[in-house]
Scaffold this active site. Structure first.
Site, short mmCIF file in Angstrom:
data_model
loop_
_atom_site.label_atom_id
_atom_site.label_comp_id
_atom_site.label_asym_id
_atom_site.label_seq_id
_atom_site.Cartn_x
_atom_site.Cartn_y
_atom_site.Cartn_z
N LYS A 52 0.87 -1.18 0.00
CA LYS A 52 0.00 0.00 0.00
C LYS A 52 0.90 1.22 0.00
CE LYS A 52 -1.88 3.05 1.92
NZ LYS A 52 -1.92 4.52 1.58
N GLU A 71 9.75 1.74 11.01
CA GLU A 71 10.75 2.81 10.90
C GLU A 71 9.97 4.12 10.96
OE1 GLU A 71 12.34 5.80 9.82
OE2 GLU A 71 12.76 5.04 7.81
N CYS A 123 13.62 10.64 6.81
CA CYS A 123 13.55 10.19 8.20
C CYS A 123 14.89 10.36 8.91
CB CYS A 123 13.12 8.73 8.25
SG CYS A 123 11.44 8.43 7.68
N GLU A 146 10.22 16.28 15.09
CA GLU A 146 10.61 16.08 13.70
C GLU A 146 9.84 17.06 12.81
OE1 GLU A 146 11.58 12.30 10.86
OE2 GLU A 146 9.64 12.28 11.85
#
Length: 477
Positions: free
Chosen positions: A171, A246, A280, A379
């Protein structure tokens, strides 16, 4: 405007509902993808199960590896078409998309060559008994891939799963699905049996939720935000299946006064503007030793001042962010910085010919940021770098470990003893000394600790994650 269907059971499947695909460089739609849900996910899982019970399940590891290597060759053949699609879909400069296509091929080369090299062991146990271990695939694995590096993350996730004999349901993110569909078609051309590789496009709360909760899924690999990762883990827990997560980071780069400062400055800057900071493992915090702080920040500021953001096709330093929500999020962080009086030490510009509707943000360097400030803790996922001052090694280590994340770190020093102490002391999954790979390297195990997730991708470690170890004990007298 082209309509893209799902890829289920080795063929394109049309849909009644669609999602527009917007070009981040100008905000205009240029294609449509299918909007799938529980029914399409169920069909994909059934197709994958049939492949496992059919020809795919009977292939040897060597034969699987050959198919993966053939796929790698086809990816290189079509690398430019893949890169063009990825650049337009995500908004990244074309040279970065070309590098992603090459990296994607490398993943399938690596896992193709590795497929027949995951060996079991024999265990000395007792007289009259032979005990051995064998690796077996989980079965049908689910893969939820984000929008920032679709080709690369498909390669590292699906490549490892297929090498171990699993069948996959993928997906992709609704913001960037085109390359995932193209790769599935190339897999069919390479000769993978029908149903081995399925792609269902759609929204996370519909198709993604159906995938993670489906009882026919035996393992889930997810790359994305910690908030969604928690939901994925909860859904998987109801079926008692393993997950690989992750979930991003707030990665530090530690610069000591004995480092090669020019190389460090260039690398630190590149580590935050790659893919417009939507990475990331972006080095979003630079920790600089006090005696060189002002000089180093001044150098960085000069470099930031030369940066230019613009449409992907112009191939500038950085492109737009992926969508309007992401642009709003990053600009919101910059508003917080202004409200709290943070020092804007350096800032790039948006190209004068950038379309009005594009999702652009100026690359920004913030200096003398407190380690506890939200710009140094959360983040941002954009081209925003915070510079933090430290005095000694102990303080640098405390600041580096002082967030909820733990994905990647960089250490810049000529003192090998210090480099080793910090490499062992920083709580992350990867440490780069006098370089910053940003998670790069197909062969290098990659993943995080703390809120950055768990499990490992890349390298041989990923293969172990996509298989179960079975022990067989034989009594023979």
């Amino acid at each position: 405007m082209q309509n893209h269907g799902h890829w289920i059971g080795g063929r394109s499947v049309a849909a009644e509902r669609h999602i527009p695909v917007l070009n981040p460089s100008d905000g205009h739609p240029f294609a449509q993808i299918a909007r799938g849900g529980a029914a399409e996910i169920d069909a994909a899982v059934r197709a994958a199960q049939a492949a496992l019970e059919g020809p795919w399940g009977r292939l040897s590891a060597t034969e699987r590896g050959r198919l993966l290597m053939k796929l790698a060759t086809l990816i290189l053949r079509d690398a430019e078409a893949l890169a063009q699609a990825e650049s337009r879909d995500v908004g990244k400069p074309i040279r970065q998309a070309r590098a992603d296509a090459t990296a994607c091929a490398r993943y399938f080369e690596f896992y193709g060559a590795s497929a027949d090299k995951m060996h079991g062991d024999t265990i000395p146990y007792a007289d009259g008994m032979t005990v051995l271990t064998v690796w077996e695939p989980h079965g049908v694995t689910g893969h939820i891939v984000p929008w920032n590096y679709p080709m690369q993350i498909v390669g590292r996730s699906v490549g490892a799963a297929l090498a171990m004999g699993n069948a996959c349901v993928l997906k992709p993110a609704e913001d960037a699905s085109l390359s995932s569909l193209m790769l599935a078609e190339l897999a069919a051309e390479a000769g993978f049996p029908e149903g081995v590789w399925n792609v269902v496009t759609g929204l996370g709360e519909e198709a993604g939720a159906a995938l993670t909760s489906h009882p026919g899924i035996s393992h889930v690999s997810f790359t994305g935000s910690p908030e969604v990762g928690t939901l994925v883990q909860m859904a998987a827990a109801k079926n008692t299946i393993p997950v690989t997560l992750e979930l991003g980071g707030k990665s530090p780069q530690l610069v000591f006064q004995d480092a090669d400062l020019d190389t460090a400055a260039a690398t630190v800057m590149n580590g935050i503007i790659q893919n417009a900071g939507q990475t990331c493992s972006a080095g979003s915090r630079v920790l600089v030793q006090a005696p060189i702080f002002d000089r180093f920040v001044e150098d960085l500021a000069a470099r930031f001042g030369k940066l230019e953001a613009g449409p992907a096709e112009l191939d500038l330093d950085l492109g737009p962010l992926v969508n309007a929500d992401q642009q709003k999020r990053v600009n919101g962080f910059l508003d917080f910085a202004k409200q709290d009086g943070l020092r804007f030490a350096g800032q790039g510009r948006i190209a004068s010919n950038a379309p009005e509707g594009g999702y652009y943000v100026q690359p920004t360097l913030l200096a003398d940021v407190s380690p506890s400030h939200r710009l140094a803790q959360e983040e941002v996922f954009g081209p925003v770098l915070t510079a933090i001052r430290f005095t000694d090694e102990a303080e640098a280590l405390a600041i580096a470990n002082g967030t909820q994340f733990g994905l990647v770190a960089g250490v810049w020093t000529a003192d090998i003893g210090r480099a080793m102490r910090l490499s062992r002391g920083i709580k992350v999954g990867q440490v780069f000394v006098n370089n910053y790979g940003a998670g790069g390297g197909v062969e290098l195990p990659f993943g995080g600790v703390k809120r950055s997730g768990h499990g490992r991708e890349k390298g041989f470690a990923a293969l172990a994650g996509f298989a179960s170890l079975k022990t067989i004990a034989i009594k023979h007298g």
